[in-house]
Enzyme design. Structure first.
Site: not given
Length: 267
Positions: A40, A153, A113
């Site tokens: 990321e 994440c 995301k």
């Protein structure tokens, strides 16, 4: 298939970060890797949240996307471009996006995301929603006969996303580019990666930022590849690294046959 998690300690210069990513991708290709995953924010760990907004690109056009497509062609790799900032409908925010390029340099998948990190403890504060617009759709893609689920994440804390990616068929591998904080990573990173692997009887690859960054932030690192039984096959604590393992389709099949938990689901 040989797969690799590329660990970085990205700085505030996008050009320098792309140069470092190129070096790691070259190392991965030289080791016979077929699929390499950048972390990321591989292209930028800015001094402020607005730095990534200024770096945003239009989908399908921009130097970061061009770099990924070109690197995939030159190295003959499947490249998962960690995350990069793409334009969102809100001019003050971006989409935090993973792009996948095949060895021909063609975009094979895109995931924005969905879960946005927030954390407050003392003076340590993160609020991704201040600068990021959340995505809305789970994404999996096919890669040389494998079904691969994309997560990023903070998504790691939401097992329902991993389950959603198992429809219409279970994933063989889940990818998680990340920049976990040192505070949360020390306690939660490994146990969550292993849990997602165990409950889905699938490989999980976590490709992380790992070290002290130019902006003063410290990330946890510990990029790792976990097998369907929850065994950590390879790991690097901190610093730049190419973390590799071989994905064994027979191992997936054996574990799913001996422990048919995926067939026992009732909800």
């Amino acid at each position: 298939m040989k797969i690799a998690a590329l660990q970085m300690v990205s700085g505030t210069s996008a050009a320098a970060n792309l140069q470092r990513a190129e070096g790691l991708l070259a190392q991965a290709a030289a080791q016979g890797v077929r699929l390499a995953v950048l972390p990321e924010y591989f292209c930028l760990m800015g001094r402020s949240d607005t730095d990534k907004v200024r770096l945003r690109e239009k989908p399908g056009s921009g130097p970061i996307q061009d770099f990924l497509a070109d690197a995939a062609r030159r190295h003959g790799l499947w490249i998962v471009g960690g995350t990069l900032p793409l334009e969102s409908p809100d001019p003050d925010r971006v989409l935090n996006t993973t792009l996948v390029f095949n060895p021909a340099g063609e975009q094979a998948a895109r995931y924005d995301k969905m879960h946005l990190f927030a954390f407050q403890r003392g003076t340590e504060r993160y609020a991704e929603a201040d600068s990021i617009t959340p995505g809305t759709q789970a994404v999996a893609f096919d890669c040389e006969g494998l079904r691969i689920g994309l997560t990023i994440c903070y998504d790691l804390r939401f097992p329902e996303l991993f389950r959603a990616l198992s429809n219409p068929a279970p994933c063989d591998l889940y990818l998680l580019p990340a920049a976990f904080t040192h505070t949360t990573g020390e306690k939660h990173w490994e146990v969550l990666l292993r849990a997602r692997a165990i409950e889905n009887l699938a490989y999980v690859l976590g490709s992380a930022q790992g070290g002290v960054h130019e902006n003063g932030r410290r990330t946890w690192g510990h990029s790792m590849i976990v097998d369907p039984w929850g065994e950590v096959l390879a790991m690097q604590a901190e610093g730049e690294a190419v973390v590799t393992a071989t994905l064994d389709r027979d191992r997936i099949a054996r574990h799913r046959e001996s422990l048919p938990a995926l067939r026992h689901r009732v909800v």
